[in-house]
Scaffold this active site. Sequence first.
Site, PDB file in Angstrom:
ATOM      1  N   GLY A 115       0.719  -5.265   1.200  1.00 27.14           N
ATOM      2  CA  GLY A 115       0.201  -4.171   0.415  1.00 27.14           C
ATOM      3  C   GLY A 115      -0.161  -5.691  -1.009  1.00 27.14           C
ATOM      4  O   GLY A 115      -1.308  -6.523  -2.205  1.00 27.14           O
ATOM      5  N   GLU A 163      -0.486  -9.180  -1.274  1.00 29.34           N
ATOM      6  CA  GLU A 163      -2.083  -9.632  -0.260  1.00 29.34           C
ATOM      7  C   GLU A 163      -2.695  -9.185  -1.909  1.00 29.34           C
ATOM      8  O   GLU A 163      -3.671 -10.007  -1.879  1.00 29.34           O
ATOM      9  CB  GLU A 163      -2.668  -8.225   0.540  1.00 29.34           C
ATOM     10  CG  GLU A 163      -1.720  -8.335   1.719  1.00 29.34           C
ATOM     11  CD  GLU A 163      -2.050  -7.318   3.259  1.00 29.34           C
ATOM     12  OE1 GLU A 163      -1.799  -5.967   2.437  1.00 29.34           O
ATOM     13  OE2 GLU A 163      -2.679  -7.362   4.034  1.00 29.34           O
ATOM     14  N   ALA A 168       0.907  -0.789   0.206  1.00 28.71           N
ATOM     15  CA  ALA A 168       0.028   0.059  -0.167  1.00 28.71           C
ATOM     16  C   ALA A 168       0.750   1.282   0.128  1.00 28.71           C
ATOM     17  O   ALA A 168       1.960   1.191   0.159  1.00 28.71           O
ATOM     18  CB  ALA A 168      -0.947   0.171   1.305  1.00 28.71           C
ATOM     19  N   GLU A 212       4.907  -5.359   7.021  1.00 26.12           N
ATOM     20  CA  GLU A 212       3.838  -3.491   8.425  1.00 26.12           C
ATOM     21  C   GLU A 212       5.028  -3.845   9.553  1.00 26.12           C
ATOM     22  O   GLU A 212       4.885  -2.740   9.834  1.00 26.12           O
ATOM     23  CB  GLU A 212       2.308  -4.355   7.566  1.00 26.12           C
ATOM     24  CG  GLU A 212       1.570  -3.847   6.781  1.00 26.12           C
ATOM     25  CD  GLU A 212       1.456  -5.182   5.829  1.00 26.12           C
ATOM     26  OE1 GLU A 212       2.634  -6.526   6.062  1.00 26.12           O
ATOM     27  OE2 GLU A 212       1.132  -5.320   5.106  1.00 26.12           O
TER      28      GLU A 212
END
Length: 258
Positions: free
Chosen positions: A109, A112, A66, A132
Amino acid sequence: MSEFETILTDVTDGVATITINRPKALNALNLQVLTDITDAATAFDADDSVKAIIITGSEKAFAAGADIKEMSSLDFATAYKADWFAGWTRLTDVRKPVITAVGGYALGGGCELAMMGDILIASTKAKFGQPEINLGVLPGMGGSQRLTRAVGKAKAMDMCLTGRMMGAEEAERSGLVARVVEPEALLETANEIAQTIASKSRIASAMVKEAVNTAFETTLEQGLRYERRLFHSSLATNDQSEGMAAFVEKRDPNFTDS
Ligand code: CAA
């Protein structure tokens, strides 16, 4: 399909390819990428000429996570009210098979997103991780759930608690990745897989996807019953009649997705 800001799209022989294209940010997933990928995937899902979808990035990065710069000023109330990251559900709602082809970094992300697809293939240079924890947060797009289901508790805890990266070979050995290929063969292999799927009945492939995904949501008994019911339903399709007739007559089937 209209132009997108952060992705490139292409449709060839029934296979749609979405290429994340933010090279300066190693394909970090900001809100625009989320909108572009989910809009494109939803449109391809509705497009009768498309039978399978590939999502890929660059040789250096599938996606490095992200967008940290976008998130750095994000506060709880804003994220909670907007249900930040929930928009990715539009991608997992896609009913056509989605292949994620990872070359380079698939972190946070990015890992993911790679796991949101149905078949994950990787180049030998791919690196997976949920770093993260290094940012003082935890996965937010499914890492703690999908990674655990894919590789089990031991490795999921190891990855999410230490933030270490996993190479392609370990990822395949652990069940995260379906196939590992040389970097130059990544897209070709993704296309071969997509073309193979595209040659089948679209109704049957959608049912397969539904059935396998149901295995993550139900007890074994419920899942087996669900699979049986789908199987019974498949007997009502023209593609079943054609597929079985073609076998008996020793010829290739001509599926009509009906
Ligand atoms: N968000 C925003 N920008 C990013 C980014 C990210 N996730 N990852 C890389 N970039 C940017 C860098 O800031 C840099 O931009 P500038 O040139 O403007 O400084 C550019 O991409 C190139 O990155 P590096 O110089 O760091 O490249 P590198 O080759 O030295 O290192 C890397 C590559 C190891 C992948 C490193 O970039 C990195 O660690 N990135 C962050 C990975 C990460 O923490 N991802 C998780 C994000 S949080 C998340 O994803 C939450 C969730 O669960 C959804």
